[in-house]
Design an enzyme around this catalytic site. Sequence first.
Site, PDB file in Angstrom:
ATOM      1  N   GLY A  72       0.821  -1.205   0.000  1.00 43.81           N
ATOM      2  CA  GLY A  72       0.000   0.000   0.000  1.00 43.81           C
ATOM      3  C   GLY A  72       0.856   1.256   0.000  1.00 43.81           C
ATOM      4  O   GLY A  72       2.091   1.190  -0.094  1.00 43.81           O
ATOM      5  N   TYR A  89     -16.723   2.413   8.399  1.00 41.91           N
ATOM      6  CA  TYR A  89     -15.269   2.416   8.347  1.00 41.91           C
ATOM      7  C   TYR A  89     -14.684   2.908   9.672  1.00 41.91           C
ATOM      8  O   TYR A  89     -13.793   2.285  10.258  1.00 41.91           O
ATOM      9  CB  TYR A  89     -14.785   3.306   7.201  1.00 41.91           C
ATOM     10  CG  TYR A  89     -13.321   3.679   7.274  1.00 41.91           C
ATOM     11  CD1 TYR A  89     -12.329   2.730   7.055  1.00 41.91           C
ATOM     12  CD2 TYR A  89     -12.933   4.992   7.592  1.00 41.91           C
ATOM     13  CE1 TYR A  89     -10.975   3.076   7.151  1.00 41.91           C
ATOM     14  CE2 TYR A  89     -11.592   5.338   7.680  1.00 41.91           C
ATOM     15  CZ  TYR A  89     -10.617   4.385   7.460  1.00 41.91           C
ATOM     16  OH  TYR A  89      -9.289   4.720   7.564  1.00 41.91           O
ATOM     17  N   THR A  92      -9.934   0.747   3.413  1.00 41.46           N
ATOM     18  CA  THR A  92     -10.075   2.207   3.509  1.00 41.46           C
ATOM     19  C   THR A  92     -11.131   2.796   2.567  1.00 41.46           C
ATOM     20  O   THR A  92     -11.210   4.007   2.424  1.00 41.46           O
ATOM     21  CB  THR A  92      -8.728   2.894   3.221  1.00 41.46           C
ATOM     22  OG1 THR A  92      -8.271   2.506   1.922  1.00 41.46           O
ATOM     23  CG2 THR A  92      -7.684   2.511   4.267  1.00 41.46           C
TER      24      THR A  92
END
Length: 284
Positions: free
Chosen positions: A13, A124, A60
């Site tokens: 990432g 989230y 995310t």
Amino acid sequence: MDDSTIFIVGANGQLGTALREKYPNAKSADIEELDITDSNSVNSFDWSGIKVLINAAAYTNVDGAETPEGRVAAWKVNAEAVKNLTHIAWKHNIILVHISTDYVFDGTKTPHSESEYYAPLSVYGASKAAGDLLVSQLEQYYILRTSWVIGEGKNFVRTMLSVAQKGIDPAVVSDQVGRLTFTSELVKAIDHLLSNHCEFGTYNVSNDGLPASWADITRKIFSFAGYKNSVTDTTTEEYYKGKEGIAPRPLQSIFDLAKLQSTGFTSSDWEKDLESYVKKEMNQ
């Protein structure tokens, strides 16, 4: 420190890429070798020689997490997987470094302190708050709470540069206020905490500088890139009006950086890092 004793989860990432550059001898594994959402996979993995476990993995997709499938995925990666990693850290006496977010708060207070109570607005945010609570049960941990991350990969700065290149004059939200956090700043903070054996606990980490809205930041991006595109301010409510499945956003994302800075850490100004980032992008 000996970076061969570091294991990076989420090594591909934005943050993971920056961490691999900082710690070239650090270990990592792909999902075929290690599935952090699977307790059997985590428990059967060979953790010998690992002293620091950096969890840079997260679900995310803020809006995606509001869907039935996304809700499951968010909790699987942001909570279930963190439970598995927390257990391993405890079992093998490993320091766990975990990345959190401003989304664990409702954005009504400013600036956010490390002791502020959780009040997530979205799925989230709730899944990330759950992960934080799990990690904080350990004795040896660092939770780095951050916001508005920019690094190598898809991000806001690259999106706005693409918009400008197409000749578009965007409308950008002006009621969400915070500071950018470059992955270089996060890596610097992680290395500082580990190398100086700082007190374990939660630390706010973002770049320093004057807080700004996304609209203000967009104007800075265009200015640094030499573009003349104009930016129209809009509210979060107006921007998402008529769109379904949109997660609520915290409006205030400004962090109090005093705790981290009290350890001797010097925070970088987001505008300076943004200028360097944009110029690098323009020269590629």
